[in-house]
Design a protein around this motif. Structure first.
Motif, mmCIF file in Angstrom:
data_model
loop_
_atom_site.group_PDB
_atom_site.id
_atom_site.type_symbol
_atom_site.label_atom_id
_atom_site.label_comp_id
_atom_site.label_asym_id
_atom_site.label_seq_id
_atom_site.Cartn_x
_atom_site.Cartn_y
_atom_site.Cartn_z
ATOM 1 N N ASP A 74 0.815 -1.223 0.000
ATOM 2 C CA ASP A 74 0.000 0.000 0.000
ATOM 3 C C ASP A 74 0.848 1.272 0.000
ATOM 4 O O ASP A 74 0.363 2.347 0.312
ATOM 5 C CB ASP A 74 -0.961 0.009 1.196
ATOM 6 C CG ASP A 74 -0.232 0.193 2.528
ATOM 7 O OD1 ASP A 74 1.015 0.167 2.544
ATOM 8 O OD2 ASP A 74 -0.922 0.358 3.555
ATOM 9 N N THR B 150 -10.138 0.120 -3.054
ATOM 10 C CA THR B 150 -11.502 -0.187 -2.651
ATOM 11 C C THR B 150 -12.437 -0.187 -3.843
ATOM 12 O O THR B 150 -12.245 0.543 -4.811
ATOM 13 C CB THR B 150 -12.009 0.830 -1.618
ATOM 14 O OG1 THR B 150 -11.885 2.140 -2.166
ATOM 15 C CG2 THR B 150 -11.219 0.735 -0.331
ATOM 16 N N MET C 213 -15.542 1.129 -5.047
ATOM 17 C CA MET C 213 -16.378 2.245 -4.600
ATOM 18 C C MET C 213 -17.467 2.568 -5.610
ATOM 19 O O MET C 213 -17.345 2.298 -6.804
ATOM 20 C CB MET C 213 -15.506 3.487 -4.364
ATOM 21 C CG MET C 213 -14.429 3.279 -3.327
ATOM 22 S SD MET C 213 -13.335 4.692 -3.214
ATOM 23 C CE MET C 213 -14.500 5.967 -2.749
ATOM 24 N N ARG D 226 -13.046 8.571 -5.622
ATOM 25 C CA ARG D 226 -12.541 7.450 -6.412
ATOM 26 C C ARG D 226 -11.349 7.906 -7.264
ATOM 27 O O ARG D 226 -10.343 7.201 -7.381
ATOM 28 C CB ARG D 226 -13.652 6.880 -7.281
ATOM 29 C CG ARG D 226 -13.216 5.776 -8.250
ATOM 30 C CD ARG D 226 -12.663 4.578 -7.480
ATOM 31 N NE ARG D 226 -12.274 3.532 -8.390
ATOM 32 C CZ ARG D 226 -13.078 2.528 -8.773
ATOM 33 N NH1 ARG D 226 -14.312 2.458 -8.296
ATOM 34 N NH2 ARG D 226 -12.674 1.614 -9.592
ATOM 35 N N GLU E 40 -8.343 8.158 -5.064
ATOM 36 C CA GLU E 40 -7.795 6.854 -4.704
ATOM 37 C C GLU E 40 -7.144 6.174 -5.893
ATOM 38 O O GLU E 40 -6.123 5.502 -5.756
ATOM 39 C CB GLU E 40 -8.884 5.946 -4.131
ATOM 40 C CG GLU E 40 -8.276 4.720 -3.458
ATOM 41 C CD GLU E 40 -9.231 3.553 -3.372
ATOM 42 O OE1 GLU E 40 -8.754 2.442 -3.108
ATOM 43 O OE2 GLU E 40 -10.425 3.762 -3.589
ATOM 44 N N ARG F 18 -9.535 -4.737 -6.662
ATOM 45 C CA ARG F 18 -10.533 -3.874 -6.034
ATOM 46 C C ARG F 18 -11.363 -4.670 -5.043
ATOM 47 O O ARG F 18 -11.761 -5.800 -5.303
ATOM 48 C CB ARG F 18 -11.468 -3.271 -7.089
ATOM 49 C CG ARG F 18 -10.784 -2.320 -8.053
ATOM 50 C CD ARG F 18 -10.552 -0.995 -7.401
ATOM 51 N NE ARG F 18 -9.875 -0.059 -8.292
ATOM 52 C CZ ARG F 18 -9.480 1.134 -7.916
ATOM 53 N NH1 ARG F 18 -9.669 1.542 -6.671
ATOM 54 N NH2 ARG F 18 -8.867 1.922 -8.773
ATOM 55 N N GLY F 19 -11.635 -4.064 -3.896
ATOM 56 C CA GLY F 19 -12.485 -4.700 -2.907
ATOM 57 C C GLY F 19 -11.991 -4.436 -1.506
ATOM 58 O O GLY F 19 -10.923 -3.840 -1.320
ATOM 59 N N PRO F 20 -12.742 -4.864 -0.491
ATOM 60 C CA PRO F 20 -12.279 -4.731 0.906
ATOM 61 C C PRO F 20 -10.965 -5.474 1.088
ATOM 62 O O PRO F 20 -10.797 -6.598 0.600
ATOM 63 C CB PRO F 20 -13.416 -5.364 1.713
ATOM 64 C CG PRO F 20 -14.604 -5.339 0.801
ATOM 65 C CD PRO F 20 -14.075 -5.487 -0.589
ATOM 66 N N VAL F 21 -10.030 -4.858 1.784
ATOM 67 C CA VAL F 21 -8.662 -5.362 1.782
ATOM 68 C C VAL F 21 -8.536 -6.774 2.367
ATOM 69 O O VAL F 21 -7.808 -7.614 1.822
ATOM 70 C CB VAL F 21 -7.721 -4.372 2.515
ATOM 71 C CG1 VAL F 21 -8.082 -4.242 3.976
ATOM 72 C CG2 VAL F 21 -6.279 -4.794 2.362
ATOM 73 N N VAL G 39 -9.395 3.626 2.300
ATOM 74 C CA VAL G 39 -10.171 2.646 3.049
ATOM 75 C C VAL G 39 -9.529 1.267 2.982
ATOM 76 O O VAL G 39 -9.587 0.494 3.915
ATOM 77 C CB VAL G 39 -11.618 2.596 2.493
ATOM 78 C CG1 VAL G 39 -12.437 1.525 3.203
ATOM 79 C CG2 VAL G 39 -12.290 3.955 2.653
ATOM 80 N N GLY G 40 -8.850 0.970 1.870
ATOM 81 C CA GLY G 40 -8.270 -0.353 1.697
ATOM 82 C C GLY G 40 -6.857 -0.483 2.202
ATOM 83 O O GLY G 40 -6.218 -1.493 1.982
ATOM 84 N N SER G 41 -6.311 0.519 2.859
ATOM 85 C CA SER G 41 -4.913 0.449 3.272
ATOM 86 C C SER G 41 -4.722 -0.553 4.404
ATOM 87 O O SER G 41 -5.650 -0.902 5.120
ATOM 88 C CB SER G 41 -4.411 1.827 3.708
ATOM 89 O OG SER G 41 -5.109 2.268 4.840
#
Length: 290
Positions: free
Chosen positions: A13, A43, A45, A53, A56, A85-88, A113-115
């Protein structure tokens, strides 16, 4: 660590700790021959919040470019860099399938958000389907000792195997550690009678506990000693809390290896309390093996 084509996957990240994770994975790839794969997580989004977006997307592109440049400079230009892409946590859990190890920093920068934050690494260690290595700055960067916690459980056995396999490839010493409970000294009736209480005395009980700990270590290490006769493997039994002992030893170590669940963990726990505390407080990288 299995090197039969399974890749070492790095969750990246752009943070300083992610850079350490990438360097650790590069060194391991060079030593073991395992392919290297870098995953940058962005993420997923809603396009309605396009301004966020767009910001990011710029970050993710910068992280991907930074990882690519780093890999090229270190001689790993053929390593794969991909954006997901997606929740980490679910993304990293998905890419852990079939990996030799998933390597992450101890915490990320928190800009997106995904860091990879400290709490995320705990979740990844709980849910990944391969060993997870959480990389943090080493207190003693030139240390050549791998410490592994042994408790007689299946997780401890897997941790020992991971540690010894790595040690056999890197030439590092492996220290197999078992923390055991010192026997309590009950209040005897000698105070009232002036005679010794029946049964073994404190010294005898302590000696018995130490001998049992030594037997456990000897039994646990017998197989790898036979398979890897050139490995420098030593054993240490100490009457101390396991997490405190491992954290203390980590200050002069290159890696601490623990099982994801110990012998005393409840069956439904995905990460034992010792592994959690070592992840939080160790002074060097930590590998959680299942």
């Amino acid at each position: 660590m299995d090197t039969s084509g399974a890749p070492i996957v790095v969750g990246y990240d752009g943070s300083p700790d992610a850079g350490l994770a990438l360097e650790w994975a590069e060194a391991t790839s060079s030593t073991t021959g395992a392919p290297l794969r870098v995953v940058v997580v962005g993420t997923a989004m809603d396009p309605v919040v396009g301004h966020f977006r767009e910001h990011e997307d710029e970050l993710v592109a910068a992280w991907s470019a930074r990882a690519t440049v780093h890999l090229r400079r270190s001689g790993h230009a053929n390593a794969e860099v991909e954006v997901r892409r997606g929740p980490v946590v679910p993304v990293l859990r998905a890419v852990s399938h079939g990996a030799a190890a998933l390597v992450v920093g101890s915490r990320g920068h928190g800009l997106a958000v995904g860091s990879l934050t400290g709490s995320v690494t705990q979740h990844v260690a709980r849910h990944a389907s391969c060993p997870v290595v959480v990389v943090r700055p080493s207190h003693q960067p030139d240390a050549r000792r791998i410490v592994v916690g042994i408790d007689g459980s299946g997780g401890g056995e897997a941790a020992l195997r991971f540690a010894c396999d790595r040690g056999s490839r890197t030439g590092e010493e492996v220290l197999a550690v078992h923390a055991y409970r010192a026997p309590a000294i009950p209040a005897g009736r000698a105070v009232l009678t002036g005679a010794m209480s029946p049964g073994p005395g404190p010294h005898t009980r302590d000696l018995a506990s130490r001998e049992a700990a030594d037997r456990l270590l000897a039994a646990a290490t017998a197989g790898v000693r036979t398979e890897m006769p050139d490995l420098e493997l030593t054993e240490l039994a100490v009457p101390a809390p396991a997490d405190r002992l491992l954290v203390d030893l980590s200050a002069a170590s290159s890696l601490v290896v623990v099982g994801s669940r110990g012998r005393d963990a409840f069956a439904d726990l995905l990460l034992g309390s010792v592994a959690q505390r070592v992840l939080q407080a160790a002074h060097c990288p930590v590998a959680v093996v299942r």
